[in-house]
Design an enzyme around this catalytic site. Structure first.
Site, PDB file in Angstrom:
ATOM      1  N   LYS A  62     -64.321  15.109  28.165  1.00  0.00           N
ATOM      2  CA  LYS A  62     -65.415  14.184  27.834  1.00  0.00           C
ATOM      3  C   LYS A  62     -64.875  12.821  27.377  1.00  0.00           C
ATOM      4  CE  LYS A  62     -68.265  15.343  24.221  1.00  0.00           C
ATOM      5  NZ  LYS A  62     -68.730  14.256  23.354  1.00  0.00           N
ATOM      6  N   SER A  63     -63.907  12.826  26.476  1.00  0.00           N
ATOM      7  CA  SER A  63     -63.389  11.550  25.948  1.00  0.00           C
ATOM      8  C   SER A  63     -62.780  10.705  27.064  1.00  0.00           C
ATOM      9  CB  SER A  63     -62.304  11.808  24.896  1.00  0.00           C
ATOM     10  OG  SER A  63     -62.874  12.320  23.726  1.00  0.00           O
ATOM     11  N   GLY A 118     -72.173   9.637  20.426  1.00  0.00           N
ATOM     12  CA  GLY A 118     -71.576   8.637  19.537  1.00  0.00           C
ATOM     13  C   GLY A 118     -70.505   7.822  20.254  1.00  0.00           C
ATOM     14  N   ARG A 151     -76.216   8.762  12.377  1.00  0.00           N
ATOM     15  CA  ARG A 151     -74.755   8.687  12.232  1.00  0.00           C
ATOM     16  C   ARG A 151     -74.284   7.266  11.896  1.00  0.00           C
ATOM     17  NH1 ARG A 151     -72.065  11.840  17.035  1.00  0.00           N
ATOM     18  NH2 ARG A 151     -70.248  11.473  15.700  1.00  0.00           N
ATOM     19  N   ASP A 193     -62.756  18.058  16.335  1.00  0.00           N
ATOM     20  CA  ASP A 193     -63.854  18.637  17.124  1.00  0.00           C
ATOM     21  C   ASP A 193     -63.718  20.162  17.272  1.00  0.00           C
ATOM     22  OD1 ASP A 193     -64.942  16.138  17.438  1.00  0.00           O
ATOM     23  OD2 ASP A 193     -64.133  15.818  19.450  1.00  0.00           O
ATOM     24  N   LYS A 247     -70.824  14.209  11.899  1.00  0.00           N
ATOM     25  CA  LYS A 247     -70.768  14.420  13.350  1.00  0.00           C
ATOM     26  C   LYS A 247     -72.197  14.681  13.854  1.00  0.00           C
ATOM     27  CE  LYS A 247     -66.359  13.860  13.994  1.00  0.00           C
ATOM     28  NZ  LYS A 247     -65.901  12.703  14.782  1.00  0.00           N
ATOM     29  N   ARG A 252     -71.403  21.808  19.535  1.00  0.00           N
ATOM     30  CA  ARG A 252     -70.227  22.583  19.134  1.00  0.00           C
ATOM     31  C   ARG A 252     -70.604  23.697  18.146  1.00  0.00           C
ATOM     32  NH1 ARG A 252     -66.626  19.727  22.008  1.00  0.00           N
ATOM     33  NH2 ARG A 252     -66.580  17.459  21.736  1.00  0.00           N
TER      34      ARG A 252
HETATM   35  C1  S3P Z   1     -64.014  10.716  20.240  1.00  0.00           C
HETATM   36  C2  S3P Z   1     -63.518  10.534  18.975  1.00  0.00           C
HETATM   37  C3  S3P Z   1     -63.838  11.419  17.837  1.00  0.00           C
HETATM   38  C4  S3P Z   1     -64.430  12.742  18.291  1.00  0.00           C
HETATM   39  C5  S3P Z   1     -65.493  12.539  19.326  1.00  0.00           C
HETATM   40  C6  S3P Z   1     -64.917  11.833  20.558  1.00  0.00           C
HETATM   41  C7  S3P Z   1     -63.610   9.784  21.301  1.00  0.00           C
HETATM   42  O1  S3P Z   1     -64.766  10.777  16.995  1.00  0.00           O
HETATM   43  O2  S3P Z   1     -64.948  13.446  17.194  1.00  0.00           O
HETATM   44  O3  S3P Z   1     -66.023  13.785  19.726  1.00  0.00           O
HETATM   45  O4  S3P Z   1     -63.814  10.086  22.499  1.00  0.00           O
HETATM   46  O5  S3P Z   1     -63.075   8.707  20.987  1.00  0.00           O
HETATM   47  P1  S3P Z   1     -64.342   9.665  15.890  1.00  0.00           P
HETATM   48  O6  S3P Z   1     -63.798   8.491  16.609  1.00  0.00           O
HETATM   49  O7  S3P Z   1     -65.611   9.335  15.186  1.00  0.00           O
HETATM   50  O8  S3P Z   1     -63.349  10.334  15.030  1.00  0.00           O
END
Ligand code: S3P
Length: 424
Positions: A19-20, A91, A119, A309, A336, A382
């Site tokens: 996903k990221s 987010g 958030r 996560d 989260k 999750r």
């Molecule tokens: C992510 C960063 C993390 C993670 C989120 C995905 C990303 O959040 O918890 O699921 O893709 O950059 P934070 O940047 O708020 O730590």
């Protein structure tokens, strides 16, 4: 959704794209000149939100299954969206776009669903303001209004390790005058730093600092997205806690900024093999996990950013381990998609686990046998998946309220579980 216990999970799986990495590939493609082709794009609803927002900004995006093509024409081709940009539950979509939009000469309102509107976004708004953008939050939360314009580089020290905030500032920095440096208190996922060079933009890295130079332009790239390692974590824990189980996960992202959960599971006595197969631009390989007798451990707070996560999945493993599992330094879990400390304590507690909340973590006394019961996902993908894994290893059926929200990151999750349990 009703989850019946399973005697074991077995099989070989190839996971949908991370996903990221998918979010970044699409967004960088939209900022680039020339086409970007993405293979194994994530099936997550969150990553579809990113594509929809890019389309609303006038970017042409073509999606055929897990292949996505972004027709990049550079940031100057982005147009003011007609309405608000809706990031849904994501987010990452909202915060990364905030950074990219800080350099655009129009105003955009970014918002999301009820969970996302709770958030914190001041953490991204504040640095963007210091760079010269207008960034108005609603009491520190979305809707977030970004008025882009002429930006200047900054040297910014983050108080929380956050890859989303880091990326937002770096994306604004690419459109700023001068140099932008982001310093983190602990290493967060580094996909942005690894992927920008693939799009032709150098990133200087020194310890916990990353620097970009303004005025750099991205050029379209070919990206093959490895399997989502955060999705993998749920299947790994299922294999560890169920008897007579063995799963092989192939083509998985193995970035050390994401695999700390596997180290913790190994420290708990888990039979988890991580086999690195290639390293460029991201480490990729396979994970094999087998049934194990687990024991508790204390997680080093310095590693928490690299497993943030995966805490819901680790909490399930801890419930089935002998002895005490302690995790601290994870206050971020409270902001989260849900308050994950409270949600896991509630869910595992209802199943008969002994879980104590700390302001910044969890203490879990393992070794209790779980009994199916009604539990709640709190609308958090999750939490739903972690409780489903716990339910597989419980006695009697478990009803999960809101289980379908797993589609936010892993729409195939319940099918994979069924397949692994030999009932799919
Ligand atoms: C992510 C960063 C993390 C993670 C989120 C995905 C990303 O959040 O918890 O699921 O893709 O950059 P934070 O940047 O708020 O730590």
């Amino acid at each position: 959704m009703r989850i019946e216990p399973a005697p074991s999970v077995r099989g070989r799986f190839r996971l949908p794209g991370d996903k990221s990495i998918s979010h970044r590939a699409a967004l960088f493609g939209a900022l680039a000149e020339g086409p970007t082709r993405i293979r194994n794009y994530s099936s997550a609803a969150d990553c579809a939100s990113t594509l929809e927002c890019l389309r609303a900004l006038g970017v042409t995006v073509d999606r055929r299954g897990d292949e996505v093509t972004v027709d990049g024409r550079g940031p100057d081709s982005w147009t003011r969206p007609e309405g608000v940009l809706d990031a849904g539950n994501s987010g990452t979509t909202l915060r990364l776009l905030a950074g990219a939009l800080a350099g655009r000469p129009f105003q955009t309102v970014l918002t999301g669903d009820e969970s996302l509107r709770r958030r914190p976004v001041e953490r991204v708004a504040a640095p963007l303001r210091t760079m010269g953008a207008t960034a108005l939050t609603t009491d520190g939360r979305p809707p977030l209004t970004i008025g882009g314009g002429r930006l200047h580089g900054v040297d910014c020290e983050l108080s929380v390790a956050s890859a989303q905030v880091k990326t937002a500032i770096l994306l604004a920095g690419l459109q700023a005058e001068g140099t932008t440096t982001v310093r983190e208190p602990a290493p967060s996922r580094d996909h942005t730093e690894r992927m920008l060079p693939v799009f032709g933009v150098p990133v200087e890295r020194h310890g916990l600092a990353a620097t970009v130079h303004g005025g750099a332009s991205l050029r379209g790239a070919e990206i093959a997205v490895p399997g989502d390692v955060s999705s993998a974590a749920f299947l790994v824990v299922a294999a560890l806690v169920l008897p007579d189980s063995e799963i092989h996960l192939e083509g998985v992202l193995l970035s050390p900024t994401r695999t700390a959960f596997a180290d913790v599971l190994q420290a708990m006595g888990g039979d988890v093999e991580v086999r690195l197969e290639s390293t460029d631009p991201e480490p990729v390989g396979s994970i094999v996990a087998r049934s194990s007798s687990l024991h508790g451990t204390t997680v080093d707070p310095a590693r928490v950013a690299a497993l943030i996560d995966e805490v819901p999945a680790l909490a399930v493993a801890a419930t089935f381990a002998e002895g005490t599992f302690t995790l601290t330094g994870a206050k971020e879990l409270r902001v989260k998609e849900s308050d994950r400390i409270a949600a896991m304590a509630e869910g595992l507690g209802r199943l008969g686990g002994r879980v104590r909340e700390l302001p910044d973590g969890l203490v879990i006394e393992g070794g209790s046998s779980l009994r199916g019961a009604p539990v709640r996902s709190h609308g958090d993908h999750r939490i739903a998946m972690a409780l489903a894994v716990a339910a597989l290893a419980a006695e009697g059926p478990t009803e999960i309220e809101g289980a379908e929200c797993a589609t936010v990151s892993f729409p195939e999750f319940y099918d994979f579980l069924d397949r692994g349990a030999g009932r799919g």
